[in-house]
Write a protein that holds these residues in place. Sequence first.
Motif, PDB file in Angstrom:
ATOM      1  N   LEU A  14      -3.182 -10.531 -18.610  1.00  0.00           N
ATOM      2  CA  LEU A  14      -4.286 -11.330 -18.090  1.00  0.00           C
ATOM      3  C   LEU A  14      -3.781 -12.674 -17.550  1.00  0.00           C
ATOM      4  N   ALA A  15      -2.822 -13.281 -18.245  1.00  0.00           N
ATOM      5  CA  ALA A  15      -2.241 -14.542 -17.776  1.00  0.00           C
ATOM      6  C   ALA A  15      -1.502 -14.330 -16.447  1.00  0.00           C
ATOM      7  N   TYR A  20      -1.942 -14.993 -10.100  1.00  0.00           N
ATOM      8  CA  TYR A  20      -2.200 -14.536  -8.731  1.00  0.00           C
ATOM      9  C   TYR A  20      -3.636 -14.774  -8.302  1.00  0.00           C
ATOM     10  N   LEU A  21      -4.594 -14.638  -9.232  1.00  0.00           N
ATOM     11  CA  LEU A  21      -6.003 -14.821  -8.870  1.00  0.00           C
ATOM     12  C   LEU A  21      -6.223 -16.182  -8.239  1.00  0.00           C
ATOM     13  N   PHE A  22      -5.619 -17.201  -8.823  1.00  0.00           N
ATOM     14  CA  PHE A  22      -5.750 -18.552  -8.286  1.00  0.00           C
ATOM     15  C   PHE A  22      -4.536 -18.935  -7.448  1.00  0.00           C
ATOM     16  N   GLN A  46       6.820 -16.250  -9.034  1.00  0.00           N
ATOM     17  CA  GLN A  46       6.665 -15.412  -7.849  1.00  0.00           C
ATOM     18  C   GLN A  46       5.407 -15.804  -7.070  1.00  0.00           C
ATOM     19  N   SER A  47       4.334 -16.133  -7.779  1.00  0.00           N
ATOM     20  CA  SER A  47       3.092 -16.561  -7.138  1.00  0.00           C
ATOM     21  C   SER A  47       3.299 -17.861  -6.359  1.00  0.00           C
ATOM     22  N   ILE A  48       3.969 -18.816  -6.986  1.00  0.00           N
ATOM     23  CA  ILE A  48       4.216 -20.100  -6.325  1.00  0.00           C
ATOM     24  C   ILE A  48       5.053 -19.897  -5.063  1.00  0.00           C
ATOM     25  N   MET A  49       6.104 -19.107  -5.177  1.00  0.00           N
ATOM     26  CA  MET A  49       6.999 -18.902  -4.032  1.00  0.00           C
ATOM     27  C   MET A  49       6.307 -18.129  -2.905  1.00  0.00           C
ATOM     28  N   MET A  87      -2.165  -8.531  -8.335  1.00  0.00           N
ATOM     29  CA  MET A  87      -3.138  -8.688  -9.420  1.00  0.00           C
ATOM     30  C   MET A  87      -3.312  -7.387 -10.194  1.00  0.00           C
ATOM     31  N   VAL A  88      -3.421  -6.272  -9.487  1.00  0.00           N
ATOM     32  CA  VAL A  88      -3.570  -4.974 -10.146  1.00  0.00           C
ATOM     33  C   VAL A  88      -2.326  -4.650 -10.971  1.00  0.00           C
ATOM     34  N   ALA A  89      -1.150  -4.908 -10.412  1.00  0.00           N
ATOM     35  CA  ALA A  89       0.100  -4.633 -11.131  1.00  0.00           C
ATOM     36  C   ALA A  89       0.170  -5.443 -12.427  1.00  0.00           C
ATOM     37  N   CYS A  90      -0.230  -6.696 -12.383  1.00  0.00           N
ATOM     38  CA  CYS A  90      -0.206  -7.531 -13.591  1.00  0.00           C
ATOM     39  C   CYS A  90      -1.178  -7.011 -14.640  1.00  0.00           C
TER      40      CYS A  90
END
Length: 112
Positions: A14-15, A20-22, A46-49, A87-90
């Motif tokens: 969930l974290a 990725y959600l935000f 990875q999200s930030i990059m 998001m789905v993968a996480c």
Amino acid sequence: MSPFKSSTGIYENLAGFLCYLFAFVGGVIFLVVERRSRFVLFHALQSIMLFGTLMIGHALIGFLPLIGTIVGLLLTLIGLVLWLVLMVACLQGKWLKLPLFGELAERQLHRM
């Protein structure tokens, strides 16, 4: 749900999803507050990059007439697809590593 919780008390998957959600902001928040979970830290990096690069790309492409609009739409479509897939993968607890950004995030994670 993942049986493991991050140091924030939230389940790891969930974290990672929230990173990725935000998009960029979620990644920054979890990079700052997470202390233990390598899964969450990897997805935050990875999200930030990824989303940082997309934001910079959009800003630079905006200066090009006509072709900038077309490339901007393409970047938006790519960003939307990656956003949904990640998001789905996480949520499934997967370490989905993107070719360039995943490698950079993994290297940075090893330095932490």
